[in-house]
Design a protein around this motif. Structure first.
Motif, short mmCIF file in Angstrom:
data_model
loop_
_atom_site.label_atom_id
_atom_site.label_comp_id
_atom_site.label_asym_id
_atom_site.label_seq_id
_atom_site.Cartn_x
_atom_site.Cartn_y
_atom_site.Cartn_z
N ARG A 20 60.33 -22.99 26.84
CA ARG A 20 59.86 -24.09 26.01
C ARG A 20 59.52 -25.37 26.79
NH1 ARG A 20 63.02 -21.10 22.47
NH2 ARG A 20 62.16 -20.88 20.37
N GLU A 109 57.10 -19.22 14.03
CA GLU A 109 57.94 -18.80 15.15
C GLU A 109 59.14 -17.97 14.73
OE1 GLU A 109 59.17 -20.49 19.45
OE2 GLU A 109 59.45 -21.89 17.79
N PRO A 110 59.83 -18.26 13.62
CA PRO A 110 61.01 -17.46 13.28
C PRO A 110 60.75 -15.97 13.17
CG PRO A 110 61.04 -19.49 12.02
CD PRO A 110 59.70 -19.44 12.72
N LEU A 113 60.27 -14.60 16.71
CA LEU A 113 61.54 -14.49 17.44
C LEU A 113 62.38 -13.34 16.90
CD1 LEU A 113 62.54 -18.24 17.89
CD2 LEU A 113 61.55 -16.68 19.58
N GLU A 114 62.26 -13.06 15.61
CA GLU A 114 62.97 -11.91 15.04
C GLU A 114 62.45 -10.62 15.68
OE1 GLU A 114 64.07 -10.01 10.66
OE2 GLU A 114 62.38 -11.39 10.86
N VAL A 116 61.08 -10.39 18.72
CA VAL A 116 61.58 -10.39 20.09
C VAL A 116 63.02 -9.89 20.13
CG1 VAL A 116 62.17 -11.83 22.07
CG2 VAL A 116 60.02 -12.22 20.84
N THR A 117 63.83 -10.37 19.20
CA THR A 117 65.23 -9.94 19.13
C THR A 117 65.33 -8.44 18.85
OG1 THR A 117 65.97 -12.11 18.37
CG2 THR A 117 67.42 -10.24 17.92
N VAL A 170 53.60 -20.95 20.29
CA VAL A 170 54.38 -19.98 19.53
C VAL A 170 53.70 -18.60 19.58
CG1 VAL A 170 54.98 -19.34 17.16
CG2 VAL A 170 55.51 -21.63 18.00
N ARG A 173 54.03 -15.93 22.46
CA ARG A 173 55.19 -15.03 22.53
C ARG A 173 54.85 -13.62 22.06
NH1 ARG A 173 60.06 -17.07 23.54
NH2 ARG A 173 60.33 -19.32 23.59
#
Length: 217
Positions: A20, A109-110, A113-114, A116-117, A170, A173
């Motif tokens: 970031r 983004e959420p 990121l989910e 990516v997780t 964002v 990613r």
């Protein structure tokens, strides 16, 4: 007063621009503001000196005189409001750009990121095979909405703004997932962001750190 930001001593992504601090570097480059970088290790990020700047022990942070900030969105907004280049002089256009900044970090983004997780941190879990398609569908749904809104425009609301800076950051990613390529308009949008000279300078500065050649902005 010199602007000082913190960044990973060695970024987990190896300098691919996903950490970031790249967003903050990019904003400073767009605004034409020089800055210094203090590199911190993962251990130093959890020590009291850094925790006084960032209570959650993360990067980046921003220092300018007596002002200390954390959270990328807040830092980029501060830079955009303090210096020309990232927000319009028109009050309504400024408000819309700020809205897109919030949309990038709160709505888009959420779900990324989910993903990516699910792929990286939970890839070996027994439920991943069933869960991953659901997560990918949520990402595609959100990207479909964003692509429809962008349409054939170069940027989200007229001229390039801090909203685009955050949204492009964002979306970057998603590159490794291949999903971004399913949305040509968004892929072209991201490519336009990466082609901006300010982004290129920010990316090169972060990459130089990870190549063992620290560079100031």
């Amino acid at each position: 007063m010199a602007i000082i930001i913190t960044a990973f001593e060695r970024s987990p992504d190896g300098g691919k621009g996903l950490a970031r601090d790249t967003r903050v570097r990019w904003a400073l480059e767009e605004a034409g503001q020089p800055y210094e970088v203090r590199l911190v290790s993962f251990l130093e990020m959890k020590e009291p000196a850094h925790l006084r700047l960032h209570p959650f022990g993360q990067i980046p942070t921003y220092e300018e005189g007596d002002l200390a900030l954390f959270e990328t969105g807040a830092i980029v907004l501060h830079i955009a409001e303090r210096h020309a280049g990232l927000l319009s002089d028109d009050a309504n256009a400024r408000a819309r750009a700020i809205t897109w900044m919030f949309a990038a970090v709160n709505t888009v983004e959420p779900v990324i990121l989910e993903l990516v997780t699910a792929r990286i941190l939970e890839g070996d879990k027994p439920w991943t095979k069933e869960r991953l398609p659901l997560v990918e569908d949520r990402v595609r749904h959100r990207l479909g909405q964003l692509s429809s809104r962008l349409g054939d425009a170069d940027w989200l609301d007229g001229a390039f703004s801090a909203g685009d800076l955050m949204m492009v950051s964002v979306l970057l990613r998603l590159r490794a997932s291949g999903i971004l390529g399913e949305f040509p308009k968004l892929a072209a949008y991201v490519a336009r962001g990466e082609a901006r000279p300010a982004y290129e300078r920010a990316f090169a500065a972060q990459l130089a750190v990870n190549a063992g050649k620290p560079a100031a902005g």
